[in-house]
Motif scaffolding. Sequence first.
Motif, PDB file in Angstrom:
ATOM      1  N   LYS A 169      38.476  32.452  17.279  1.00  0.00           N
ATOM      2  CA  LYS A 169      38.266  32.821  15.886  1.00  0.00           C
ATOM      3  C   LYS A 169      39.243  32.014  15.032  1.00  0.00           C
ATOM      4  O   LYS A 169      40.426  31.947  15.330  1.00  0.00           O
ATOM      5  CB  LYS A 169      38.527  34.319  15.693  1.00  0.00           C
ATOM      6  CG  LYS A 169      38.275  34.828  14.276  1.00  0.00           C
ATOM      7  CD  LYS A 169      38.374  36.358  14.267  1.00  0.00           C
ATOM      8  CE  LYS A 169      38.088  36.927  12.882  1.00  0.00           C
ATOM      9  NZ  LYS A 169      39.283  36.973  12.039  1.00  0.00           N
ATOM     10  N   ILE A 170      38.717  31.371  14.000  1.00  0.00           N
ATOM     11  CA  ILE A 170      39.562  30.599  13.097  1.00  0.00           C
ATOM     12  C   ILE A 170      40.432  31.544  12.278  1.00  0.00           C
ATOM     13  O   ILE A 170      39.931  32.485  11.654  1.00  0.00           O
ATOM     14  CB  ILE A 170      38.712  29.725  12.155  1.00  0.00           C
ATOM     15  CG1 ILE A 170      38.013  28.611  12.943  1.00  0.00           C
ATOM     16  CG2 ILE A 170      39.558  29.121  11.046  1.00  0.00           C
ATOM     17  CD1 ILE A 170      37.088  27.753  12.092  1.00  0.00           C
ATOM     18  N   VAL A 201      29.103  32.451  12.718  1.00  0.00           N
ATOM     19  CA  VAL A 201      29.735  33.439  11.849  1.00  0.00           C
ATOM     20  C   VAL A 201      29.344  34.841  12.296  1.00  0.00           C
ATOM     21  O   VAL A 201      28.192  35.084  12.672  1.00  0.00           O
ATOM     22  CB  VAL A 201      29.308  33.222  10.380  1.00  0.00           C
ATOM     23  CG1 VAL A 201      30.014  34.204   9.452  1.00  0.00           C
ATOM     24  CG2 VAL A 201      29.586  31.784   9.950  1.00  0.00           C
ATOM     25  N   LEU A 202      30.306  35.759  12.272  1.00  0.00           N
ATOM     26  CA  LEU A 202      30.056  37.167  12.572  1.00  0.00           C
ATOM     27  C   LEU A 202      30.529  38.041  11.420  1.00  0.00           C
ATOM     28  O   LEU A 202      31.528  37.737  10.773  1.00  0.00           O
ATOM     29  CB  LEU A 202      30.789  37.598  13.839  1.00  0.00           C
ATOM     30  CG  LEU A 202      30.422  36.911  15.157  1.00  0.00           C
ATOM     31  CD1 LEU A 202      31.279  37.468  16.290  1.00  0.00           C
ATOM     32  CD2 LEU A 202      28.945  37.067  15.465  1.00  0.00           C
ATOM     33  N   GLY A 260      36.428  41.395   7.997  1.00  0.00           N
ATOM     34  CA  GLY A 260      35.078  41.507   7.438  1.00  0.00           C
ATOM     35  C   GLY A 260      34.127  40.448   7.942  1.00  0.00           C
ATOM     36  O   GLY A 260      33.085  40.743   8.530  1.00  0.00           O
ATOM     37  N   VAL A 261      34.471  39.178   7.721  1.00  0.00           N
ATOM     38  CA  VAL A 261      33.668  38.040   8.177  1.00  0.00           C
ATOM     39  C   VAL A 261      34.568  37.127   8.999  1.00  0.00           C
ATOM     40  O   VAL A 261      35.702  36.843   8.599  1.00  0.00           O
ATOM     41  CB  VAL A 261      33.063  37.263   6.981  1.00  0.00           C
ATOM     42  CG1 VAL A 261      32.335  36.013   7.463  1.00  0.00           C
ATOM     43  CG2 VAL A 261      32.115  38.160   6.185  1.00  0.00           C
ATOM     44  N   GLY A 262      34.078  36.693  10.162  1.00  0.00           N
ATOM     45  CA  GLY A 262      34.874  35.832  11.029  1.00  0.00           C
ATOM     46  C   GLY A 262      34.125  34.575  11.413  1.00  0.00           C
ATOM     47  O   GLY A 262      32.893  34.565  11.509  1.00  0.00           O
ATOM     48  N   VAL A 266      44.052  34.747  -1.554  1.00  0.00           N
ATOM     49  CA  VAL A 266      44.014  36.168  -1.899  1.00  0.00           C
ATOM     50  C   VAL A 266      43.049  36.464  -3.044  1.00  0.00           C
ATOM     51  O   VAL A 266      42.292  37.427  -2.975  1.00  0.00           O
ATOM     52  CB  VAL A 266      45.427  36.681  -2.262  1.00  0.00           C
ATOM     53  CG1 VAL A 266      45.360  38.078  -2.858  1.00  0.00           C
ATOM     54  CG2 VAL A 266      46.325  36.701  -1.037  1.00  0.00           C
ATOM     55  N   PRO A 267      43.022  35.671  -4.119  1.00  0.00           N
ATOM     56  CA  PRO A 267      42.267  36.053  -5.315  1.00  0.00           C
ATOM     57  C   PRO A 267      40.761  36.132  -5.086  1.00  0.00           C
ATOM     58  O   PRO A 267      40.222  35.568  -4.122  1.00  0.00           O
ATOM     59  CB  PRO A 267      42.601  34.929  -6.314  1.00  0.00           C
ATOM     60  CG  PRO A 267      43.857  34.309  -5.799  1.00  0.00           C
ATOM     61  CD  PRO A 267      43.752  34.408  -4.305  1.00  0.00           C
ATOM     62  N   PRO A 268      40.049  36.820  -5.984  1.00  0.00           N
ATOM     63  CA  PRO A 268      38.585  36.866  -5.916  1.00  0.00           C
ATOM     64  C   PRO A 268      37.986  35.468  -6.006  1.00  0.00           C
ATOM     65  O   PRO A 268      38.546  34.579  -6.632  1.00  0.00           O
ATOM     66  CB  PRO A 268      38.201  37.700  -7.150  1.00  0.00           C
ATOM     67  CG  PRO A 268      39.434  38.453  -7.519  1.00  0.00           C
ATOM     68  CD  PRO A 268      40.585  37.589  -7.122  1.00  0.00           C
ATOM     69  N   GLY A 269      36.834  35.308  -5.376  1.00  0.00           N
ATOM     70  CA  GLY A 269      36.116  34.037  -5.424  1.00  0.00           C
ATOM     71  C   GLY A 269      36.285  33.199  -4.188  1.00  0.00           C
ATOM     72  O   GLY A 269      35.449  32.338  -3.894  1.00  0.00           O
ATOM     73  N   PHE A 270      37.354  33.438  -3.446  1.00  0.00           N
ATOM     74  CA  PHE A 270      37.623  32.650  -2.236  1.00  0.00           C
ATOM     75  C   PHE A 270      37.144  33.363  -0.969  1.00  0.00           C
ATOM     76  O   PHE A 270      36.467  32.778  -0.140  1.00  0.00           O
ATOM     77  CB  PHE A 270      39.116  32.354  -2.114  1.00  0.00           C
ATOM     78  CG  PHE A 270      39.664  31.524  -3.239  1.00  0.00           C
ATOM     79  CD1 PHE A 270      39.375  30.175  -3.331  1.00  0.00           C
ATOM     80  CD2 PHE A 270      40.457  32.097  -4.219  1.00  0.00           C
ATOM     81  CE1 PHE A 270      39.869  29.403  -4.368  1.00  0.00           C
ATOM     82  CE2 PHE A 270      40.967  31.334  -5.260  1.00  0.00           C
ATOM     83  CZ  PHE A 270      40.669  29.989  -5.335  1.00  0.00           C
ATOM     84  N   THR A 271      37.567  34.592  -0.809  1.00  0.00           N
ATOM     85  CA  THR A 271      37.247  35.318   0.420  1.00  0.00           C
ATOM     86  C   THR A 271      35.830  35.893   0.354  1.00  0.00           C
ATOM     87  O   THR A 271      35.350  36.205  -0.745  1.00  0.00           O
ATOM     88  CB  THR A 271      38.252  36.459   0.628  1.00  0.00           C
ATOM     89  OG1 THR A 271      38.232  37.295  -0.528  1.00  0.00           O
ATOM     90  CG2 THR A 271      39.658  35.933   0.847  1.00  0.00           C
ATOM     91  N   PRO A 272      35.151  36.052   1.500  1.00  0.00           N
ATOM     92  CA  PRO A 272      35.600  35.701   2.845  1.00  0.00           C
ATOM     93  C   PRO A 272      35.165  34.298   3.282  1.00  0.00           C
ATOM     94  O   PRO A 272      34.889  34.067   4.451  1.00  0.00           O
ATOM     95  CB  PRO A 272      34.890  36.766   3.691  1.00  0.00           C
ATOM     96  CG  PRO A 272      33.569  36.951   3.006  1.00  0.00           C
ATOM     97  CD  PRO A 272      33.843  36.755   1.527  1.00  0.00           C
ATOM     98  N   LYS A 273      35.096  33.390   2.329  1.00  0.00           N
ATOM     99  CA  LYS A 273      34.725  32.018   2.651  1.00  0.00           C
ATOM    100  C   LYS A 273      35.937  31.250   3.180  1.00  0.00           C
ATOM    101  O   LYS A 273      37.054  31.762   3.187  1.00  0.00           O
ATOM    102  CB  LYS A 273      34.159  31.338   1.402  1.00  0.00           C
ATOM    103  CG  LYS A 273      32.947  32.071   0.807  1.00  0.00           C
ATOM    104  CD  LYS A 273      32.589  31.533  -0.555  1.00  0.00           C
ATOM    105  CE  LYS A 273      31.387  32.243  -1.141  1.00  0.00           C
ATOM    106  NZ  LYS A 273      31.626  33.683  -1.400  1.00  0.00           N
TER     107      LYS A 273
END
Length: 238
Positions: free
Chosen positions: A4-5, A185-186, A192-194, A68-75
């Motif tokens: 897992k990255i 991707v899982l 949440g997303v891996g 951390v901020p919105p817009g990035f995760t879970p990408k």
Amino acid sequence: MFYKIETSINNKIIGQYPQIQDAELPAGWENNLRFTQNILFKKVDFEPIAPKGILHKKAKLTDLLSTVPPGFTPKLLVSNSFKIILEEFEEELFQYFPCDVLSKNVPYKYWLASPLMTKLDNVDFKLSDVEVRKSKPEGGTYLERVQVSTLNEFNDYLQAQGILSWKTTISRVEVKNNVKDNIFVLTNVDGGVGYYVSETFKNAVEYHGLTGIEFMPSNMTFVEWLHGGSREKIYGKA
């Protein structure tokens, strides 16, 4: 072997964790369907609105950045070099959105790798650990093992949980022996997303010397990885 990255937590490499702690966000981003936070597991035919990441003053630019901020995760927030490797191994898994990262007010070009599909059928549920977080009557929470042995049973359990299905995670992922994917991707995993990759993919990343990336064996829990000594032996102290 699959991994897992994870983003690096070694401050000698990244300078500061997380590297992106702040960002310039568009007004009304919560309800803006074009904002990247609101785009997941779907391909879009418009130009999305991405945040501008602000690199912490002590942080370093790496090929994978912790955010951390919105817009990035879970990408995944990746450099052009990392994007090239991702595309070489799997052209159809991600849609890439340009995203600037500001370091001392200088913009650097990065990409948000937005996943388009999941592959839960790659999981051997008979050998994996599935847990649900439950509340204690006196306060606090605890983890309870969920007995599922097939993907259908797992999906049925999630459906029964309804809006609380996010509390159920595959904490230890065993990948089926016949899986040919080098990256997949899982959902419903820690975080949440891996993003899971083969030994071949891991070797390619390490051969090209990409930075900011750690590979956790998929069949370990995150707690085991972080506190059991295995991570530190490979990647050094945080």
